[in-house]
Design a protein around this motif. Structure first.
Motif, PDB file in Angstrom:
ATOM      1  N   ASN A  51       0.777  -1.087  -0.026  1.00  0.00           N
ATOM      2  CA  ASN A  51      -0.064   0.143  -0.055  1.00  0.00           C
ATOM      3  C   ASN A  51       0.855   1.308  -0.108  1.00  0.00           C
ATOM      4  N   ASP A  53       3.197   4.200  -1.148  1.00  0.00           N
ATOM      5  CA  ASP A  53       3.299   5.221  -2.492  1.00  0.00           C
ATOM      6  C   ASP A  53       4.419   4.937  -3.446  1.00  0.00           C
ATOM      7  N   GLU A  79       2.927   4.588 -13.360  1.00  0.00           N
ATOM      8  CA  GLU A  79       1.590   4.496 -13.528  1.00  0.00           C
ATOM      9  C   GLU A  79       1.504   2.900 -13.982  1.00  0.00           C
ATOM     10  N   TYR A  82       1.275   1.097 -10.769  1.00  0.00           N
ATOM     11  CA  TYR A  82      -0.184   1.161 -10.159  1.00  0.00           C
ATOM     12  C   TYR A  82      -1.045   0.191 -10.904  1.00  0.00           C
ATOM     13  N   TYR A  83      -0.846   0.499 -12.205  1.00  0.00           N
ATOM     14  CA  TYR A  83      -2.002  -0.410 -13.091  1.00  0.00           C
ATOM     15  C   TYR A  83      -1.751  -1.900 -12.579  1.00  0.00           C
ATOM     16  N   ARG A  85      -0.886  -3.167  -9.416  1.00  0.00           N
ATOM     17  CA  ARG A  85      -1.287  -3.143  -8.121  1.00  0.00           C
ATOM     18  C   ARG A  85      -3.031  -3.369  -8.363  1.00  0.00           C
ATOM     19  N   LYS A  86      -3.590  -2.519  -9.176  1.00  0.00           N
ATOM     20  CA  LYS A  86      -4.898  -2.498  -9.277  1.00  0.00           C
ATOM     21  C   LYS A  86      -5.513  -3.994  -9.814  1.00  0.00           C
ATOM     22  N   ALA A  87      -4.754  -4.496 -10.582  1.00  0.00           N
ATOM     23  CA  ALA A  87      -5.184  -5.798 -11.233  1.00  0.00           C
ATOM     24  C   ALA A  87      -4.973  -6.983 -10.239  1.00  0.00           C
ATOM     25  N   LYS A  89      -4.925  -6.466  -7.065  1.00  0.00           N
ATOM     26  CA  LYS A  89      -5.748  -6.409  -5.941  1.00  0.00           C
ATOM     27  C   LYS A  89      -7.403  -6.802  -6.437  1.00  0.00           C
ATOM     28  N   GLN A  90      -7.430  -6.733  -7.632  1.00  0.00           N
ATOM     29  CA  GLN A  90      -8.971  -7.453  -8.397  1.00  0.00           C
ATOM     30  C   GLN A  90      -8.920  -8.907  -8.563  1.00  0.00           C
ATOM     31  N   SER A  91      -7.931  -9.465  -8.480  1.00  0.00           N
ATOM     32  CA  SER A  91      -7.576 -11.092  -8.658  1.00  0.00           C
ATOM     33  C   SER A  91      -8.500 -11.719  -7.742  1.00  0.00           C
ATOM     34  N   LYS A  95      -8.942 -12.349  -3.763  1.00  0.00           N
ATOM     35  CA  LYS A  95     -10.164 -11.834  -3.183  1.00  0.00           C
ATOM     36  C   LYS A  95     -10.381 -13.240  -2.193  1.00  0.00           C
TER      37      LYS A  95
END
Length: 160
Positions: A51, A53, A79, A82-83, A85-87, A89-91, A95
């Motif tokens: 988490n 920066d 950038e 961060y993309y 990281r988002k991918a 976290k959506q895995s 989850k």
């Protein structure tokens, strides 16, 4: 491999910063152990999964455009991370099983029976599994992801 990777225990050798592990996670294995012998790769993966920066962290490590003048774009790199990281976290794997993905600095020669048995071993980074072979295997085996946002074509695009 009967039933694809669903519910399986997978070893990702030469995982780099985890892009192959991310693709594998869409097939809903029970767990992925991802290893790489590069401390820098695993540290980058931990940064992506964490988490903190990303920009501040990279700058503190001395990452700047002067490293490779005219080649490295710090802002594009940040950038992209961060993309990822988002991918991650959506895995669905993370989850459903937050401890289902482990990254370790490790040499394949250090693996022993204490790690237990793996149902599948992926060596994209280390063995350079050809994209055409992956396309053929996906087509032949009829593997489909449970995540409708990640189609077989998208998985193949990840490996290009």
């Amino acid at each position: 491999m009967s039933g694809g990777l669903r519910g399986k225990r997978v070893l990702d050798i030469g995982c780099g910063y985890g892009i192959t592990s991310l693709a594998i996670s869409s097939f809903l294995p029970n767990s992925i152990m991802a290893i790489d012998n590069s401390v820098a790769m695993i540290e980058t993966t931990e940064l992506i999964l964490g988490n903190d920066d990303i920009g501040t962290n990279l700058l503190e490590r001395g990452f700047n455009e002067e490293l490779l003048p005219g080649i490295v774009s710090v802002s594009s790199t940040i950038e992209y991370l961060y993309y990822l990281r988002k991918a991650f976290k959506q895995s669905l794997l993370l989850k459903n099983n937050p401890d289902g993905l482990r990254f370790m600095v490790f040499s394949v020669s250090e693996l022993d029976s204490s790690f237990g048995k793996f149902d599948a071993v992926i060596g994209n980074g280390m063995f350079h599994w050809p994209v055409n072979q992956l396309k053929t295997k996906l087509k032949e085996s009829g593997l489909h992801t449970e995540d409708s946002s990640l189609t077989e074509a998208a998985v193949v695009d990840i490996f290009k």
